[in-house]
Design an enzyme around this catalytic site. Structure first.
Site, PDB file in Angstrom:
ATOM      1  CB  SER A  76      -4.859  -6.646   4.779  1.00 39.88           C
ATOM      2  OG  SER A  76      -3.923  -5.252   4.338  1.00 39.88           O
ATOM      3  CE  LYS A  85     -22.053  -9.086   9.011  1.00 44.99           C
ATOM      4  NZ  LYS A  85     -21.972 -10.114   7.870  1.00 44.99           N
ATOM      5  NE  ARG A 104      -2.223  -7.476  -4.530  1.00 39.99           N
ATOM      6  CZ  ARG A 104      -2.648  -8.427  -3.834  1.00 39.99           C
ATOM      7  NH1 ARG A 104      -2.529  -8.322  -2.015  1.00 39.99           N
ATOM      8  NH2 ARG A 104      -4.795  -8.500  -3.733  1.00 39.99           N
ATOM      9  CG  HIS A 115      -2.167  -1.352   1.610  1.00 36.74           C
ATOM     10  ND1 HIS A 115      -2.118  -1.604   2.417  1.00 36.74           N
ATOM     11  CD2 HIS A 115      -2.771  -1.419   0.447  1.00 36.74           C
ATOM     12  CE1 HIS A 115      -3.517  -2.772   2.410  1.00 36.74           C
ATOM     13  NE2 HIS A 115      -3.238  -2.306   0.589  1.00 36.74           N
TER      14      HIS A 115
END
Ligand code: PNS
Length: 190
Positions: free
Chosen positions: A130, A43, A92, A19
């Site tokens: 991530s 969530k 990517r 990032h």
């Protein structure tokens, strides 16, 4: 340099070196880059929106033309509210392409004036996501080099109770194994 505002939207849970690499590249070609964190993306995110905001602010503070913000609802609506002209997204590997293409075309359908621009991060980050960083860190694995130091530190702080619990369980199991061995020996001698 492209005049106007570009948005780099994402979940950033947590921000990775990939990032950051893209933010640096984007900041060089856009007059203003707004890194926009989606609220309510999952969530149960690992990091709260406030934590992600703080980390990204710290990591991009040296770039005058980079701003960190959060958004909710449709990204194109948020982009319009800022008068942004471009959406920046990273690709990517070819595996990213299908999802990114769908998203770019859907966003174009929703707002034809908004252009999606793709950039590639450095190839050394081509496998960094991530999700994988979370998975490795949750299992107590090393994430050095995959995320900035400040993120590595935050991951350690967040996962410290889990590491400690794991260590305590291990000590308990090993201790029991030792005492079982001693008991066996004692019975043999008797
Ligand atoms: O980092 P991510 O999770 O790949 O980012 C995805 C994100 C936040 C860019 C995307 O889910 C998004 O823009 N969500 C906002 C809701 C929206 O506009 N959905 C329609 C996209 S086609």
């Amino acid at each position: 340099m492209h005049k106007g505002i570009a948005i780099y939207p994402g979940s950033f849970d947590p921000p990775t070196n990939g990032h950051l690499d893209l933010i640096e590249r984007g900041a060089k070609i856009f007059e203003e880059l707004v890194v926009a964190i989606l609220r309510n993306s999952e969530k149960s995110p690992m990091f709260s929106v406030a934590e992600r905001l703080e980390m990204l602010k710290e990591l991009t503070g040296h770039r005058k033309n980079v701003r960190i913000d959060t958004f909710d609802g449709l990204m194109v609506e948020y982009a319009k509210s800022l008068d942004a002209t471009c959406i920046l997204r990273g690709i990517r590997a070819i595996s990213d392409y299908e999802y990114e293409l769908q998203m770019a075309l859907m966003n174009r359908k929703l707002e034809p004036t908004l252009e999606t621009v793709f950039m590639m991060p450095a190839d050394k980050y081509s496998y960094v996501s991530s999700r994988l960083v979370r998975e490795v860190a949750q299992a107590g694995g090393p994430v050095r080099g995959l995320v900035p130091e400040v993120v590595e530190q935050k991951l350690r702080e967040k996962l410290d109770p889990a590491y400690k619990l794991r260590d305590a369980r291990l000590i308990e199991v090993l201790g029991k194994r030792d005492s079982d061995k001693r008991e066996k020996k004692r019975k043999k001698k008797a």
